[in-house]
Design an enzyme around this catalytic site. Structure first.
Site, PDB file in Angstrom:
ATOM      1  N   PHE A  48       0.833  -1.462  -0.113  1.00  0.00           N
ATOM      2  CA  PHE A  48       0.052   0.106   0.137  1.00  0.00           C
ATOM      3  C   PHE A  48       0.840   1.326   0.053  1.00  0.00           C
ATOM      4  CE2 PHE A  48      -2.550  -3.214   2.048  1.00  0.00           C
ATOM      5  CZ  PHE A  48      -3.746  -3.074   1.251  1.00  0.00           C
ATOM      6  N   HIS A  49       2.024   1.298  -0.858  1.00  0.00           N
ATOM      7  CA  HIS A  49       2.606   2.496  -1.093  1.00  0.00           C
ATOM      8  C   HIS A  49       3.373   2.464  -2.386  1.00  0.00           C
ATOM      9  CE1 HIS A  49       5.385  -0.521   0.881  1.00  0.00           C
ATOM     10  NE2 HIS A  49       6.187  -0.090  -0.308  1.00  0.00           N
ATOM     11  N   ALA A  50       4.044   3.350  -2.606  1.00  0.00           N
ATOM     12  CA  ALA A  50       5.023   3.717  -3.737  1.00  0.00           C
ATOM     13  C   ALA A  50       6.090   4.315  -3.295  1.00  0.00           C
ATOM     14  CB  ALA A  50       4.099   4.480  -4.924  1.00  0.00           C
TER      15      ALA A  50
END
Ligand code: T46
Length: 137
Positions: A48-50
């Site tokens: 749930f991230h970049a």
């Protein structure tokens, strides 16, 4: 969206198999960090991230898991279940990892040290970030 899977040589013999990873040789960057996750509980979804700059290659040397990649326009799904394959994840790609088998080890080679400031953990901010980058190009 374009997905880059890398295929690594299996040095197999009657004892079993071995895969070798070498920075700036079959790994196309300087490896500053290796980390791995294991004992991932059933039904867990991680990521749930970049990342703003970090480049990584993901491997599942044991077991399997699924990686969802999202460039802000399209999504792609990769089942990592072959120890000789690596999934290249460039910067500015949202990722989620799920459907881990009980024995799964997800190992990651990273181009830089751990830096929380490199993470974008909010999906709306991620979309703003990739759209502003698109406008600058
Ligand atoms: C990524 C995906 C594929 C550290 O202290 N050092 C590290 O090098 C890492 C990666 C994490 N941590 C700490 C930070 C958190 O307290 O370990 C904890 C779990 O990290 P996080 O919640 O970021 O883990 P995931 O599975 O959501 O994401 C990880 C990587 O952080 C990320 O870069 O691309 O795996």
């Amino acid at each position: 969206m374009n997905i880059t899977m890398m295929q690594f040589q299996k040095h197999g013999d009657d004892r079993g198999a071995l895969v070798s990873l070498e920075e700036n040789k079959n790994i196309p960057f300087e490896v500053k960090r290796v980390y791995y996750m294991y004992d991932t509980k059933p039904d867990v979804r991680r990521g749930f991230h970049a990342h703003k700059k970090l480049k990584q290659i993901l491997f599942c040397p044991c077991g399997a898991c699924t990686i969802m990649l999202d460039d802000g326009v399209e999504k792609a799904y990769v089942r990592l279940d072959d120890p000789t394959e690596g999934l290249v994840v460039e910067a500015n790609i949202w990722r989620e990892m799920y459907d881990f088998t009980p024995n799964a080890v997800l190992m990651v080679l990273a181009s830089d040290y751990y830096d929380e400031n490199d993470y974008i953990r909010d999906y709306d901010l991620f979309l703003q970030h990739v759209r502003s980058k698109g406008r600058m190009q």
